[in-house]
Scaffold this motif. Structure first.
Motif, short mmCIF file in Angstrom:
data_model
loop_
_atom_site.label_atom_id
_atom_site.label_comp_id
_atom_site.label_asym_id
_atom_site.label_seq_id
_atom_site.Cartn_x
_atom_site.Cartn_y
_atom_site.Cartn_z
N ASP A 20 -37.01 -22.30 35.58
CA ASP A 20 -37.11 -23.75 35.38
C ASP A 20 -38.46 -24.30 35.81
OD1 ASP A 20 -34.48 -23.87 34.38
OD2 ASP A 20 -33.68 -24.03 36.41
N THR A 21 -39.51 -23.53 35.56
CA THR A 21 -40.87 -24.01 35.78
C THR A 21 -41.65 -23.85 34.48
OG1 THR A 21 -41.54 -21.83 36.59
CG2 THR A 21 -40.84 -23.44 38.25
N SER A 22 -42.85 -24.42 34.46
CA SER A 22 -43.60 -24.53 33.20
C SER A 22 -44.08 -23.20 32.65
CB SER A 22 -44.80 -25.46 33.39
OG SER A 22 -45.68 -24.94 34.39
N ASP A 23 -44.05 -22.13 33.46
CA ASP A 23 -44.55 -20.85 32.94
C ASP A 23 -43.44 -19.92 32.47
OD1 ASP A 23 -43.45 -20.07 35.36
OD2 ASP A 23 -45.14 -18.76 35.91
N ASP A 24 -42.21 -20.43 32.39
CA ASP A 24 -41.12 -19.62 31.83
C ASP A 24 -41.48 -19.19 30.40
OD1 ASP A 24 -39.80 -20.12 34.17
OD2 ASP A 24 -38.19 -21.31 33.28
N VAL A 25 -41.06 -17.98 30.03
CA VAL A 25 -41.23 -17.48 28.67
C VAL A 25 -39.84 -17.43 28.03
CG1 VAL A 25 -42.00 -15.55 27.25
CG2 VAL A 25 -43.26 -16.16 29.33
N VAL A 26 -39.71 -18.06 26.86
CA VAL A 26 -38.38 -18.28 26.28
C VAL A 26 -38.37 -17.86 24.81
CG1 VAL A 26 -36.59 -19.99 25.82
CG2 VAL A 26 -38.08 -20.26 27.83
N PHE A 27 -37.31 -17.14 24.43
CA PHE A 27 -37.05 -16.80 23.02
C PHE A 27 -35.61 -17.20 22.71
CE2 PHE A 27 -40.01 -13.57 24.71
CZ PHE A 27 -41.12 -13.86 23.93
N LYS A 28 -35.44 -18.09 21.75
CA LYS A 28 -34.10 -18.56 21.41
C LYS A 28 -33.92 -18.57 19.89
CE LYS A 28 -34.29 -22.54 23.83
NZ LYS A 28 -33.84 -23.71 24.62
N SER A 29 -32.67 -18.51 19.47
CA SER A 29 -32.38 -18.63 18.04
C SER A 29 -30.95 -19.09 17.85
CB SER A 29 -32.60 -17.29 17.32
OG SER A 29 -31.71 -16.30 17.80
N ARG A 30 -30.71 -19.59 16.65
CA ARG A 30 -29.34 -19.94 16.25
C ARG A 30 -29.18 -19.66 14.77
NH1 ARG A 30 -26.07 -25.68 17.08
NH2 ARG A 30 -24.12 -24.99 16.09
N SER A 31 -28.05 -19.06 14.39
CA SER A 31 -27.83 -18.63 13.02
C SER A 31 -26.42 -18.95 12.57
CB SER A 31 -28.03 -17.11 12.88
OG SER A 31 -29.23 -16.68 13.45
N ARG A 32 -26.29 -19.15 11.27
CA ARG A 32 -24.98 -19.15 10.63
C ARG A 32 -25.13 -18.44 9.29
NH1 ARG A 32 -20.75 -24.12 9.04
NH2 ARG A 32 -19.03 -22.70 8.46
N ILE A 33 -24.23 -17.50 9.01
CA ILE A 33 -24.23 -16.74 7.76
C ILE A 33 -22.84 -16.82 7.17
CG2 ILE A 33 -24.60 -14.50 6.68
CD1 ILE A 33 -26.31 -13.76 9.15
N THR A 34 -22.74 -17.34 5.96
CA THR A 34 -21.43 -17.59 5.35
C THR A 34 -21.47 -17.17 3.89
OG1 THR A 34 -21.24 -19.55 6.77
CG2 THR A 34 -19.68 -19.36 4.94
N GLY A 35 -20.43 -16.47 3.44
CA GLY A 35 -20.43 -16.13 2.03
C GLY A 35 -19.36 -15.17 1.59
N ARG A 36 -19.51 -14.77 0.33
CA ARG A 36 -18.57 -13.90 -0.38
C ARG A 36 -19.31 -12.65 -0.82
NH1 ARG A 36 -17.43 -12.77 -5.74
NH2 ARG A 36 -15.21 -12.55 -6.30
N VAL A 37 -18.74 -11.47 -0.54
CA VAL A 37 -19.40 -10.21 -0.86
C VAL A 37 -18.42 -9.29 -1.59
CG1 VAL A 37 -20.61 -8.19 0.06
CG2 VAL A 37 -20.84 -10.40 1.22
N GLU A 38 -18.77 -8.89 -2.81
CA GLU A 38 -17.96 -7.92 -3.53
C GLU A 38 -18.30 -6.52 -3.03
OE1 GLU A 38 -18.37 -8.38 -7.74
OE2 GLU A 38 -17.75 -10.50 -7.71
N LEU A 39 -17.28 -5.70 -2.81
CA LEU A 39 -17.46 -4.36 -2.27
C LEU A 39 -17.21 -3.31 -3.34
CD1 LEU A 39 -15.47 -4.85 1.08
CD2 LEU A 39 -17.90 -5.28 0.65
N ASP A 40 -17.97 -2.22 -3.27
CA ASP A 40 -17.74 -1.12 -4.21
C ASP A 40 -16.60 -0.24 -3.72
OD1 ASP A 40 -18.74 0.59 -2.23
OD2 ASP A 40 -20.71 0.79 -3.18
N ALA A 41 -16.36 0.87 -4.42
CA ALA A 41 -15.22 1.72 -4.09
C ALA A 41 -15.32 2.33 -2.70
CB ALA A 41 -15.10 2.83 -5.14
N ASP A 42 -16.56 2.44 -2.18
CA ASP A 42 -16.76 3.00 -0.85
C ASP A 42 -16.80 1.92 0.23
OD1 ASP A 42 -16.96 5.64 -1.80
OD2 ASP A 42 -19.05 5.31 -2.36
#
Length: 402
Positions: free
Chosen positions: A250-272
């Motif tokens: 919580d000081t000014s020299d902190d190094v930060v990596f953040k992300s947020r994702s949402r993945i939504t959908g329909r996927v057709e599958l093959d026989a395998d």
């Protein structure tokens, strides 16, 4: 083509699944149904991984170089110079750190496919121990109609006779919730909060790192006109915070990596069981902070990502060389297998501007929050403490469950 982008500070409150059943009926579509509880869980994590990977762009570091790919043109509403700017060696990380190959360059946690690999291993391990969801090696949940989730807040837990989450597995720094409902839809929520010694780049990042994350997936399969179709809604947010050279958080020299994702959908599958055709929506925001400088790249996509497929892609980055070229573009994945989207005629994406890529498909679960059918009405995740886990973690607490 509409060339605007939104930057709305509106949170996507997560409900990894809503009430049992889908948009228009429980467990199926007009052309097929899912047998209750009969989904094969032995490799469910790997199937979630494959489905999610098929629903987002692929931009690899080896291909993201204009000198190696001189035939690449601008994305639909930009110029060739603007697209070359995205692919320049100094800027290509903006895309590859989100959509890149986990085996190329650094396996940064903000890469979607790094997240998917990690989550797949967790889920496959979970169901290998408890394939029938009898809470083997875990505890049965005794919670009511709702569950509180770290960062996201309250989500549905179905009804008393058909809980969405049946079991919990708790360790010192991680809690897993999982279950299968009466229609065979699988749900998993993984929450973790870990602080440990840092040995990677400690001279600039500090001696301690805290990683907080929550990932939730809702996954169902059903037969539609003789084809097995997978439906996925995966939502994820994480914050990796190093205490900086003063070795104090919580000081000014902190190094930060953040992300947020949402993945939504329909996927057709093959026989395998492998993805053959995927159509969906995604939203990803990447946030980096170092030396008091904050960079945020926000993106939204809709479409299909197989060879030759078209999709809409909206991006806004405050990286200095990219700050003045945000926009909405029509892109096409090349037929030759190179993993850099190329120019596509805007007419290719017209239908996607106001309609989902998955047409009239009926998900076997309720999407919550909703995704708007009008592409530009879906907001970015903002780089703030509403849409992301805060650096201090004051908006992230893993609850204790009965």
């Amino acid at each position: 083509m509409k060339i605007t982008y939104l930057a709305l500070g509106v949170i996507f409150w997560l409900a990894f699944a809503g009430c049992q059943g889908g948009e228009g009926g429980v467990g199926g579509t007009e052309t097929g149904t899912t047998d209750a509880g009969e989904i094969d869980t032995t490799d469910i994590g790997s199937r979630i991984d494959s489905a999610a990977s098929a629903l987002v762009l692929s931009v690899t570091e080896s291909d993201a170089n204009p000198s190696e790919s001189p035939a690449l043109k601008a994305l639909a509403d930009g110029t060739s110079g603007e697209w070359d700017t995205y692919l320049d060696a100094d800027n290509s990380y903006v895309l590859t750190d989100i959509f890149g190959d986990p085996d190329e360059g650094f396996a940064v946690v903000t890469k979607i496919r790094v997240l998917l690999d990690q989550f797949a291993q967790t889920v496959d391990g979970l169901f290998a121990e408890d394939p029938d969801v009898t809470c083997e090696g875990a505890e049965a949940l005794e919670e009511g109609d709702t569950l509180d989730i770290a960062f996201y807040g309250e989500i549905s837990n179905g009804a008393a006779d058909d809980r969405l989450f049946d079991c919990q597995s708790v360790s010192e720094d991680e809690t897993l919730l999982y279950g299968i409902d009466a229609t065979g839809v699988v749900r998993v929520v993984q929450m973790s909060d870990r602080t440990s010694d840092n040995t990677e780049g400690a001279e600039t990042r500090g001696d301690t790192v805290t990683i907080r994350s929550v990932v939730g997936s809702t996954y169902g399969e059903q037969e539609e006109e003789g084809i097995t179709v997978a439906y996925l809604d995966l939502q994820y947010t994480q914050a990796t915070v190093y205490n900086g050279v003063d070795d104090s958080f919580d000081t000014s020299d902190d190094v930060v990596f953040k992300s947020r994702s949402r993945i939504t959908g329909r996927v057709e599958l093959d026989a395998d069981g492998n993805p053959a055709l995927g159509t969906g929506d995604f939203t990803v925001t990447k946030y980096d902070e170092s030396g008091g400088v904050v960079t945020v790249t926000k993106s939204i996509g809709r479409g299909s990502y197989g060879a030759g497929d078209d999709s809409l892609f909206k991006i806004d980055s405050n990286v200095s060389s990219l700050d003045d070229i945000p926009g909405t573009f029509c892109v096409q994945m090349p037929e030759d297998g190179t993993a850099v989207p190329a120019y596509a005629d805007p007419a290719n994406c017209t239908a996607l501007e106001t309609a989902f890529a998955w047409d009239d498909a009926v998900f076997p679960f309720t999407l919550s929050p909703d995704i708007d059918g009008t592409f530009d009405d879906n907001p970015f995740f903002e780089g703030d403490d509403t849409d992301l886990i805060s650096n201090s973690g004051d908006n992230f607490t893993i609850p204790e469950y009965e």
